[in-house]
Scaffold this motif. Structure first.
Motif, short mmCIF file in Angstrom:
data_model
loop_
_atom_site.label_atom_id
_atom_site.label_comp_id
_atom_site.label_asym_id
_atom_site.label_seq_id
_atom_site.Cartn_x
_atom_site.Cartn_y
_atom_site.Cartn_z
N THR A 124 0.84 -1.20 0.00
CA THR A 124 0.00 0.00 0.00
C THR A 124 0.88 1.25 0.00
O THR A 124 2.09 1.17 0.18
N GLU A 125 0.25 2.40 -0.19
CA GLU A 125 0.92 3.70 -0.24
C GLU A 125 1.93 3.77 -1.39
O GLU A 125 3.14 3.81 -1.17
N PRO A 126 1.43 3.79 -2.62
CA PRO A 126 2.32 3.83 -3.78
C PRO A 126 3.08 5.14 -3.89
O PRO A 126 2.60 6.20 -3.49
N SER A 127 4.27 5.05 -4.45
CA SER A 127 5.13 6.21 -4.67
C SER A 127 5.37 6.38 -6.16
O SER A 127 5.45 5.39 -6.91
N GLU A 128 5.52 7.62 -6.61
CA GLU A 128 5.80 7.88 -8.03
C GLU A 128 7.17 7.35 -8.44
O GLU A 128 7.49 7.27 -9.62
N HIS A 129 7.98 6.98 -7.45
CA HIS A 129 9.31 6.43 -7.73
C HIS A 129 9.26 4.93 -8.04
O HIS A 129 10.29 4.32 -8.28
N GLY A 130 8.05 4.34 -7.98
CA GLY A 130 7.92 2.93 -8.33
C GLY A 130 8.07 1.99 -7.16
O GLY A 130 8.49 0.84 -7.35
N THR A 131 7.74 2.44 -5.97
CA THR A 131 7.78 1.58 -4.79
C THR A 131 6.51 1.80 -3.98
O THR A 131 5.82 2.80 -4.16
N TYR A 132 6.25 0.86 -3.11
CA TYR A 132 5.17 1.02 -2.13
C TYR A 132 5.82 1.24 -0.77
O TYR A 132 6.79 0.57 -0.41
N LYS A 133 5.29 2.20 -0.02
CA LYS A 133 5.89 2.58 1.26
C LYS A 133 5.56 1.61 2.39
O LYS A 133 6.25 1.58 3.41
N HIS A 134 4.51 0.82 2.22
CA HIS A 134 4.08 -0.07 3.30
C HIS A 134 3.74 -1.44 2.75
O HIS A 134 3.24 -1.57 1.63
N SER A 135 4.01 -2.47 3.52
CA SER A 135 3.64 -3.83 3.13
C SER A 135 3.29 -4.65 4.36
O SER A 135 3.85 -4.45 5.44
N ASP A 136 2.33 -5.56 4.17
CA ASP A 136 1.95 -6.55 5.19
C ASP A 136 2.03 -7.91 4.54
O ASP A 136 1.41 -8.14 3.50
N ALA A 137 2.80 -8.81 5.14
CA ALA A 137 2.99 -10.14 4.56
C ALA A 137 2.64 -11.22 5.56
O ALA A 137 2.94 -11.11 6.76
N VAL A 138 2.00 -12.28 5.05
CA VAL A 138 1.68 -13.44 5.87
C VAL A 138 1.96 -14.70 5.06
O VAL A 138 1.85 -14.69 3.83
N PRO A 139 2.34 -15.78 5.72
CA PRO A 139 2.49 -17.04 5.00
C PRO A 139 1.13 -17.64 4.70
O PRO A 139 0.13 -17.30 5.36
N PHE A 140 1.07 -18.51 3.69
CA PHE A 140 -0.17 -19.24 3.43
C PHE A 140 -0.61 -19.92 4.74
O PHE A 140 0.20 -20.52 5.45
N GLY A 141 -1.88 -19.80 5.03
CA GLY A 141 -2.41 -20.37 6.26
C GLY A 141 -2.80 -19.32 7.27
O GLY A 141 -3.61 -19.58 8.17
N LYS A 142 -2.25 -18.11 7.14
CA LYS A 142 -2.57 -17.01 8.05
C LYS A 142 -3.47 -16.01 7.33
O LYS A 142 -3.32 -15.76 6.13
N PRO A 143 -4.42 -15.39 8.06
CA PRO A 143 -5.30 -14.41 7.41
C PRO A 143 -4.60 -13.08 7.19
O PRO A 143 -3.64 -12.74 7.88
N LEU A 144 -5.08 -12.33 6.19
CA LEU A 144 -4.53 -11.02 5.88
C LEU A 144 -5.67 -10.02 5.77
O LEU A 144 -6.63 -10.23 5.02
N ALA A 145 -5.58 -8.93 6.52
CA ALA A 145 -6.63 -7.91 6.51
C ALA A 145 -6.45 -6.98 5.33
O ALA A 145 -5.35 -6.48 5.07
N LEU A 146 -7.54 -6.76 4.59
CA LEU A 146 -7.57 -5.79 3.50
C LEU A 146 -8.34 -4.56 4.00
O LEU A 146 -9.49 -4.68 4.42
N PRO A 147 -7.71 -3.37 3.94
CA PRO A 147 -8.36 -2.17 4.49
C PRO A 147 -9.49 -1.65 3.62
O PRO A 147 -9.81 -2.22 2.57
N ALA A 148 -10.08 -0.53 4.04
CA ALA A 148 -11.15 0.13 3.28
C ALA A 148 -10.67 0.42 1.85
O ALA A 148 -9.49 0.70 1.65
N PRO A 149 -11.53 0.30 0.86
CA PRO A 149 -12.99 0.13 0.96
C PRO A 149 -13.44 -1.32 1.08
O PRO A 149 -14.63 -1.60 0.97
N PHE A 150 -12.51 -2.24 1.33
CA PHE A 150 -12.88 -3.65 1.39
C PHE A 150 -13.25 -4.07 2.81
O PHE A 150 -14.26 -4.72 3.04
N ASP A 151 -12.41 -3.71 3.77
CA ASP A 151 -12.67 -4.03 5.18
C ASP A 151 -13.03 -5.50 5.34
O ASP A 151 -14.06 -5.85 5.92
#
Length: 200
Positions: free
Chosen positions: A163-190
């Protein structure tokens, strides 16, 4: 499989409009799709059944809470024209009104900058591109969320939300989980994406 479009006189490579016209005219085998990357039109073969199963599970989860004005689409072409790139993500979430407004008589890609979420699921042959080239392209296009489902990560199968894309071609934030663990998707998905059913 790659095909380089013919170079135009006086240029370092084929211009975007020329590549896009060539892409529109392609007769792509059933189940395959064509992408534009690095001044080439690349044919991508059909995905493995596990790949398709993961995409279906992601869509099922998204639809549980997806606002009415948004749609989740498979095999939808998106382009980052200033970058000269055109991809066909595994899942794209985009305003439904933009899809409805698309010209029914032309085969035109949607603008990647209009996507709210792009999902790529790695295959053995494209994992590196999903981690690097597509990551940078989606960030530069301003796609707010890039969900990378990497079945071939060296740490084991992983799901990462950038999340938080940059014009330099990177994302400023990331959340990673291995298969088997849940991952929260923020708004507008929630919504929380369960990954325990993802096949490897």
């Amino acid at each position: 499989m790659e095909a380089r479009a013919g170079h135009q006189p006086g240029t370092g490579g084929p211009p975007w409009d020329y590549l896009l016209d060539a892409w529109r005219e392609l007769d792509v085998p059933e189940g395959w799709h064509a992408e534009i990357e690095a001044e080439r039109i690349r044919l991508v073969p059909p995905s493995h059944a596990h790949h398709a199963a993961i995409a279906a599970e992601v869509q099922r989860c998204l639809y549980a809470r997806l606002p009415d004005e948004l749609g989740s689409y498979r095999t939808l072409s998106v382009h980052a024209a200033p970058l000269g790139k055109l991809y066909v993500p595994d899942v794209v979430v985009m305003p439904s009104e933009l899809i409805a407004a698309a010209d029914p008589d032309t085969l035109d890609p949607m603008d990647a900058s209009d996507a709210l979420l792009v999902v790529e699921i790695t295959s053995k042959g494209n994992a590196r591109e999903d981690r690097t080239k597509k990551y940078r392209a989606y960030a530069r296009a301003g796609v707010p969320m890039y969900l990378l489902i990497d079945r071939f990560d060296t740490r084991g199968a992983m799901v990462t939300l950038f999340t938080e894309p940059s014009e330099h071609g990177t994302y400023k934030h990331s959340d990673a989980v291995p298969f088997g663990k849940p991952l929260a998707l923020p708004a507008p998905f929630d919504v929380t994406l369960p990954t325990d059913g993802f096949p490897v």
